[in-house]
Design an enzyme around this catalytic site. Structure first.
Site, PDB file in Angstrom:
ATOM      1  N   MET A  30       0.835  -1.200   0.000  1.00 45.11           N
ATOM      2  CA  MET A  30       0.000   0.000   0.000  1.00 45.11           C
ATOM      3  C   MET A  30       0.872   1.254   0.000  1.00 45.11           C
ATOM      4  O   MET A  30       0.418   2.341   0.371  1.00 45.11           O
ATOM      5  CB  MET A  30      -0.944  -0.011   1.205  1.00 45.11           C
ATOM      6  CG  MET A  30      -1.894  -1.215   1.171  1.00 45.11           C
ATOM      7  SD  MET A  30      -3.410  -0.971   2.077  1.00 45.11           S
ATOM      8  CE  MET A  30      -2.783  -0.725   3.728  1.00 45.11           C
ATOM      9  N   HIS A  37       9.311  -3.494   3.196  1.00 45.03           N
ATOM     10  CA  HIS A  37       8.883  -3.716   1.808  1.00 45.03           C
ATOM     11  C   HIS A  37      10.095  -4.053   0.927  1.00 45.03           C
ATOM     12  O   HIS A  37      10.023  -4.950   0.080  1.00 45.03           O
ATOM     13  CB  HIS A  37       8.213  -2.465   1.243  1.00 45.03           C
ATOM     14  CG  HIS A  37       6.973  -2.027   1.966  1.00 45.03           C
ATOM     15  ND1 HIS A  37       6.894  -0.838   2.643  1.00 45.03           N
ATOM     16  CD2 HIS A  37       5.758  -2.623   2.107  1.00 45.03           C
ATOM     17  CE1 HIS A  37       5.680  -0.697   3.167  1.00 45.03           C
ATOM     18  NE2 HIS A  37       4.968  -1.774   2.869  1.00 45.03           N
TER      19      HIS A  37
HETATM   20  P1  AMP Z   1       1.536  -2.836   3.508  1.00 46.01           P
HETATM   21  O1  AMP Z   1       2.077  -1.844   2.543  1.00 46.01           O
HETATM   22  O2  AMP Z   1       1.606  -2.395   4.939  1.00 46.01           O
HETATM   23  O3  AMP Z   1       0.211  -3.397   3.109  1.00 46.01           O
HETATM   24  O4  AMP Z   1       2.531  -4.056   3.447  1.00 46.01           O
HETATM   25  C1  AMP Z   1       2.872  -4.679   2.235  1.00 46.01           C
HETATM   26  C2  AMP Z   1       3.605  -5.945   2.532  1.00 46.01           C
HETATM   27  O5  AMP Z   1       4.792  -5.638   3.256  1.00 46.01           O
HETATM   28  C3  AMP Z   1       2.793  -6.896   3.400  1.00 46.01           C
HETATM   29  O6  AMP Z   1       3.001  -8.228   2.947  1.00 46.01           O
HETATM   30  C4  AMP Z   1       3.386  -6.670   4.762  1.00 46.01           C
HETATM   31  O7  AMP Z   1       3.248  -7.793   5.604  1.00 46.01           O
HETATM   32  C5  AMP Z   1       4.823  -6.417   4.423  1.00 46.01           C
HETATM   33  N1  AMP Z   1       5.503  -5.716   5.515  1.00 46.01           N
HETATM   34  C6  AMP Z   1       5.050  -4.626   6.186  1.00 46.01           C
HETATM   35  N2  AMP Z   1       5.907  -4.290   7.177  1.00 46.01           N
HETATM   36  C7  AMP Z   1       6.911  -5.197   7.145  1.00 46.01           C
HETATM   37  C8  AMP Z   1       8.097  -5.404   7.916  1.00 46.01           C
HETATM   38  N3  AMP Z   1       8.427  -4.596   8.933  1.00 46.01           N
HETATM   39  N4  AMP Z   1       8.899  -6.438   7.591  1.00 46.01           N
HETATM   40  C9  AMP Z   1       8.583  -7.253   6.564  1.00 46.01           C
HETATM   41  N5  AMP Z   1       7.488  -7.119   5.793  1.00 46.01           N
HETATM   42  C10 AMP Z   1       6.662  -6.103   6.080  1.00 46.01           C
END
Ligand code: AMP
Length: 296
Positions: A30, A37
């Protein structure tokens, strides 16, 4: 890096790559990208000839309108982070592209793994996640898709989606990337004040306290969860929403904690909601308890 805004164009690219024998890795996000990420992107690049990153703030997975409105968005900064990594495509669709029928469109209703914890505290959240991931898989047509273990229940919802609806996609879960003090990286961390940011170590502290109690022999899941909750509540301004110990696949609650179970928690810091988790018995977070005790 090529920015693609339509599903038709993304499908055409992915099909052409796959027809040429190249594998396609996919990282849905997102935006408001951070090192968590980036670690998913690098993991995807290691095993796939081509990598697609999507950036779409998905309204259907926000149960809280304010959270959706305040969610950080900075597409130019995201592109600047992705450029040096040599990602093949950034998929950046608008709302109509993703939801052509708007609110009247079809939705994916997830099964029991989506019911407790995040599902209970964020009604409709996982339906939004399952729906957008299904749509994104049909757009990117990936061989493998990468998800962060930070959102552990989401990983299981996506695995169930792939299993139950038969998407030909391998789901890869990747470890949580943390800040120096142990706070799990999250786009929402940007919204914390300086004081809240300091107190946000409460999450990893709570995880570490429960881990230490488990190492010392405590096995009762309720007791371990309560110890974590008490430790978190000792930080003023940090409110525990839930702490639980669950089976890592089904997310059913554990009675007696065992190595490999998942310790999951959610807290509220002002109007920012944060989650974190740890594998029981893993021992990787214990040092964040030592750090805290040192400072106290
Ligand atoms: P989001 O943009 O928050 O929807 O996250 C996108 C992807 O990045 C999702 O699969 C999350 O689980 C992953 N993600 C978010 N924060 C972390 C983190 N600190 N370490 C690893 N992966 C992450």
């Amino acid at each position: 890096v090529k920015v693609v805004e339509t599903i038709a164009e993304l499908q055409a690219l992915s099909r052409a790559w796959r027809a040429g024998g190249e594998t396609v890795g996919f990282v849905p996000t997102m935006g408001a990208l951070h090192e968590g990420h980036m670690s998913l992107v690098r993991a995807a690049q290691q095993r796939n000839a081509r990598v697609i990153v999507s950036i779409f703030v998905n309204p259907t997975q926000f149960n809280d309108r304010g959270d959706f409105r305040n969610y950080p968005r900075d597409f130019d900064a995201d592109l600047a982070l992705l450029r040096p990594l040599d990602v093949d495509v950034v998929f950046h669709p608008n709302l109509d592209e993703m939801y052509p029928a708007g609110d009247a469109g079809m939705r994916v209703r997830p099964g029991p793994v989506a019911e407790p914890l995040e599902g209970e505290h964020r009604p409709g959240h996982f339906e939004g996640v399952a729906t957008v991931v299904a749509r994104l898989f049909n757009a990117a047509l990936p061989d493998r898709a990468y998800f962060g273990q930070k959102d552990a229940q989401q990983v299981q919802v996506v695995r169930a989606l792939v299993r139950d609806l038969g998407f030909p996609v391998e789901v890869v879960a990747w470890p949580t990337v943390r800040e120096a003090d142990g706070l799990a990286m999250s786009s929402r961390n940007q919204r914390l004040t300086i004081e809240q940011r300091q107190k946000a170590v409460a999450l990893v502290h709570g995880l570490a306290v429960a881990q230490a109690a488990f190492s010392a022999g405590e096995r009762d899941a309720m007791t371990l969860a309560r110890q974590a909750a008490v430790a978190i509540d000792s930080f003023p301004g940090v409110a525990v929403e839930y702490v639980a110990i669950v089976q890592p696949d089904s997310f059913a609650g554990s009675t007696n904690a065992a190595v490999g179970d998942l310790l999951v928690l959610a807290v509220q810091l002002g109007d920012v909601r944060l989650i974190d988790n740890a594998v029981i018995g893993a021992g990787d977070l214990i040092r964040y308890r030592a750090l805290q005790l040192q400072e106290a």
